[in-house]
Design a protein around this motif. Structure first.
Motif, PDB file in Angstrom:
ATOM      1  N   GLY A  38      44.806  34.445  32.345  1.00  0.00           N
ATOM      2  CA  GLY A  38      45.367  35.733  31.962  1.00  0.00           C
ATOM      3  C   GLY A  38      44.314  36.801  31.792  1.00  0.00           C
ATOM      4  N   MET A  39      44.791  37.969  31.422  1.00  0.00           N
ATOM      5  CA  MET A  39      43.879  39.093  31.224  1.00  0.00           C
ATOM      6  C   MET A  39      44.321  39.916  30.024  1.00  0.00           C
ATOM      7  N   ASN A  40      43.337  40.497  29.367  1.00  0.00           N
ATOM      8  CA  ASN A  40      43.576  41.433  28.280  1.00  0.00           C
ATOM      9  C   ASN A  40      43.310  42.843  28.789  1.00  0.00           C
ATOM     10  N   ILE A  41      44.199  43.752  28.453  1.00  0.00           N
ATOM     11  CA  ILE A  41      44.087  45.128  28.912  1.00  0.00           C
ATOM     12  C   ILE A  41      43.527  45.981  27.776  1.00  0.00           C
ATOM     13  N   HIS A  42      42.345  46.516  28.014  1.00  0.00           N
ATOM     14  CA  HIS A  42      41.691  47.398  27.049  1.00  0.00           C
ATOM     15  C   HIS A  42      41.882  48.848  27.479  1.00  0.00           C
ATOM     16  N   LEU A  43      41.513  49.769  26.621  1.00  0.00           N
ATOM     17  CA  LEU A  43      41.600  51.181  26.974  1.00  0.00           C
ATOM     18  C   LEU A  43      40.758  51.519  28.193  1.00  0.00           C
ATOM     19  N   ASP A  44      39.627  50.830  28.347  1.00  0.00           N
ATOM     20  CA  ASP A  44      38.675  51.210  29.387  1.00  0.00           C
ATOM     21  C   ASP A  44      38.505  50.159  30.481  1.00  0.00           C
ATOM     22  N   GLY A  45      39.414  49.191  30.573  1.00  0.00           N
ATOM     23  CA  GLY A  45      39.284  48.205  31.649  1.00  0.00           C
ATOM     24  C   GLY A  45      40.005  46.908  31.346  1.00  0.00           C
ATOM     25  N   LEU A  46      39.892  45.976  32.277  1.00  0.00           N
ATOM     26  CA  LEU A  46      40.523  44.673  32.157  1.00  0.00           C
ATOM     27  C   LEU A  46      39.479  43.607  31.844  1.00  0.00           C
ATOM     28  N   GLU A  47      39.884  42.617  31.090  1.00  0.00           N
ATOM     29  CA  GLU A  47      38.988  41.522  30.733  1.00  0.00           C
ATOM     30  C   GLU A  47      39.761  40.209  30.818  1.00  0.00           C
ATOM     31  N   GLY A  48      39.174  39.198  31.483  1.00  0.00           N
ATOM     32  CA  GLY A  48      39.828  37.903  31.570  1.00  0.00           C
ATOM     33  C   GLY A  48      39.861  37.209  30.228  1.00  0.00           C
ATOM     34  N   LYS A  49      40.928  36.447  29.988  1.00  0.00           N
ATOM     35  CA  LYS A  49      40.990  35.681  28.739  1.00  0.00           C
ATOM     36  C   LYS A  49      39.861  34.655  28.695  1.00  0.00           C
ATOM     37  N   GLU A  50      39.571  34.075  29.859  1.00  0.00           N
ATOM     38  CA  GLU A  50      38.422  33.196  30.004  1.00  0.00           C
ATOM     39  C   GLU A  50      37.502  33.776  31.069  1.00  0.00           C
ATOM     40  N   LYS A  51      36.324  33.230  31.192  1.00  0.00           N
ATOM     41  CA  LYS A  51      35.267  33.827  32.016  1.00  0.00           C
ATOM     42  C   LYS A  51      35.706  34.136  33.445  1.00  0.00           C
ATOM     43  N   HIS A  52      36.389  33.193  34.115  1.00  0.00           N
ATOM     44  CA  HIS A  52      36.703  33.368  35.530  1.00  0.00           C
ATOM     45  C   HIS A  52      38.167  33.716  35.785  1.00  0.00           C
ATOM     46  N   ASP A  53      38.889  34.131  34.772  1.00  0.00           N
ATOM     47  CA  ASP A  53      40.328  34.377  34.946  1.00  0.00           C
ATOM     48  C   ASP A  53      40.627  35.521  35.913  1.00  0.00           C
ATOM     49  N   LEU A  54      39.892  36.625  35.806  1.00  0.00           N
ATOM     50  CA  LEU A  54      40.149  37.745  36.721  1.00  0.00           C
ATOM     51  C   LEU A  54      39.880  37.331  38.164  1.00  0.00           C
ATOM     52  N   GLN A  55      38.822  36.575  38.375  1.00  0.00           N
ATOM     53  CA  GLN A  55      38.493  36.084  39.707  1.00  0.00           C
ATOM     54  C   GLN A  55      39.595  35.154  40.216  1.00  0.00           C
ATOM     55  N   ASN A  56      40.105  34.277  39.355  1.00  0.00           N
ATOM     56  CA  ASN A  56      41.169  33.358  39.753  1.00  0.00           C
ATOM     57  C   ASN A  56      42.465  34.097  40.072  1.00  0.00           C
ATOM     58  N   ILE A  57      42.767  35.120  39.287  1.00  0.00           N
ATOM     59  CA  ILE A  57      43.982  35.908  39.541  1.00  0.00           C
ATOM     60  C   ILE A  57      43.871  36.626  40.877  1.00  0.00           C
ATOM     61  N   ASP A  58      42.717  37.231  41.144  1.00  0.00           N
ATOM     62  CA  ASP A  58      42.515  37.899  42.435  1.00  0.00           C
ATOM     63  C   ASP A  58      42.632  36.911  43.589  1.00  0.00           C
ATOM     64  N   GLY A  59      42.126  35.699  43.395  1.00  0.00           N
ATOM     65  CA  GLY A  59      42.216  34.682  44.441  1.00  0.00           C
ATOM     66  C   GLY A  59      43.653  34.306  44.735  1.00  0.00           C
ATOM     67  N   LEU A  60      44.457  34.134  43.696  1.00  0.00           N
ATOM     68  CA  LEU A  60      45.876  33.827  43.883  1.00  0.00           C
ATOM     69  C   LEU A  60      46.606  34.994  44.548  1.00  0.00           C
ATOM     70  N   ASN A  61      46.303  36.195  44.097  1.00  0.00           N
ATOM     71  CA  ASN A  61      46.992  37.370  44.631  1.00  0.00           C
ATOM     72  C   ASN A  61      46.683  37.603  46.111  1.00  0.00           C
ATOM     73  N   HIS A  62      45.497  37.196  46.544  1.00  0.00           N
ATOM     74  CA  HIS A  62      45.097  37.384  47.941  1.00  0.00           C
ATOM     75  C   HIS A  62      46.066  36.691  48.895  1.00  0.00           C
ATOM     76  N   TYR A  63      46.533  35.516  48.509  1.00  0.00           N
ATOM     77  CA  TYR A  63      47.416  34.750  49.387  1.00  0.00           C
ATOM     78  C   TYR A  63      48.776  35.413  49.583  1.00  0.00           C
ATOM     79  N   ILE A  64      49.240  36.141  48.582  1.00  0.00           N
ATOM     80  CA  ILE A  64      50.559  36.763  48.702  1.00  0.00           C
ATOM     81  C   ILE A  64      50.472  38.266  48.992  1.00  0.00           C
ATOM     82  N   GLY A  65      49.262  38.765  49.212  1.00  0.00           N
ATOM     83  CA  GLY A  65      49.098  40.150  49.658  1.00  0.00           C
ATOM     84  C   GLY A  65      48.981  41.187  48.563  1.00  0.00           C
TER      85      GLY A  65
END
Length: 205
Positions: A38-65
């Motif tokens: 998951g990700m936490n939404i801050h006023l100034d950007g996004l932060e993964g709940k864990e270290k590689h979460d944003l990278q993992n989300i982007d990887g999943l999203n790539h497959y579905i466009g």
């Protein structure tokens, strides 16, 4: 008016918590991610709940466009929202101090609160529009093209608030600490207005 103004000052100052704590949180659960991502939404950007979460989300999203998650410099909101919140916090504190030392009308407290409510509604509207764009504007060359029973492309928009099933994922979207601090702060400002207004009427009568 001093007690009412104190509530106004504290309530406004609680907005500053948004510069430390996340405003919102979105998490995904699936069999392949037993601990969730998951990700936490801050006023100034996004932060993964864990270290590689944003990278993992982007990887999943790539497959579905779906597009990659935006960097801070790719969304105007991440530069404007901190300025708006900081300005409203400073304005509220100044109004509270004027009430404390100068005894200005508590209607100023209510005016500040109304502006905050309007800004909050506009912020949620903008956030929801971004999620619609993020979840429906898909790359036609995506590896996986999922459609509904009528052949229309699926929407992968996360819920604005609550829980939603998206393919084999369960998406959760809820306020985080910063949002609760802001909400409590707005409650305190209303309490300050109510107390101040009541005392003002007592003095007049």
């Amino acid at each position: 008016m001093k007690s009412a103004s104190t509530f106004m000052i504290i309530g406004s100052a609680l907005l500053l918590g948004l510069f430390i704590f996340p405003l919102w949180s979105i998490s995904l659960e699936a069999p392949q991610y037993p601990n969730g991502i998951g990700m936490n939404i801050h006023l100034d950007g996004l932060e993964g709940k864990e270290k590689h979460d944003l990278q993992n989300i982007d990887g999943l999203n790539h497959y579905i466009g779906m597009s990659k998650l935006p960097k801070p410099d790719e969304m105007w909101e991440f530069s404007v929202f901190p300025k708006v919140v900081g300005s409203m916090a400073a304005l509220g504190i100044i109004i509270g101090l004027l009430g404390f030392f100068k005894g200005i009308s508590p209607k100023w407290f209510l005016g500040w609160l109304v502006i905050m409510i309007v800004l909050g509604v506009l912020g949620m509207y903008d956030f929801n529009n971004w999620m619609i764009e993020y979840g429906t504007n898909l790359d036609p060359k995506a590896i996986m093209k999922m459609t509904d029973a009528n052949g229309n492309p699926l929407s992968y928009k996360p819920p604005l608030f609550g829980t939603k099933n998206i393919l084999n994922f369960v998406a959760h979207s809820y306020p985080h600490t910063g949002a609760y601090m802001m909400g409590f702060g707005m409650f305190l400002t209303f309490l300050g207005f109510w107390i101040g207004n009541k005392k003002t009427k007592t003095v007049v009568t």
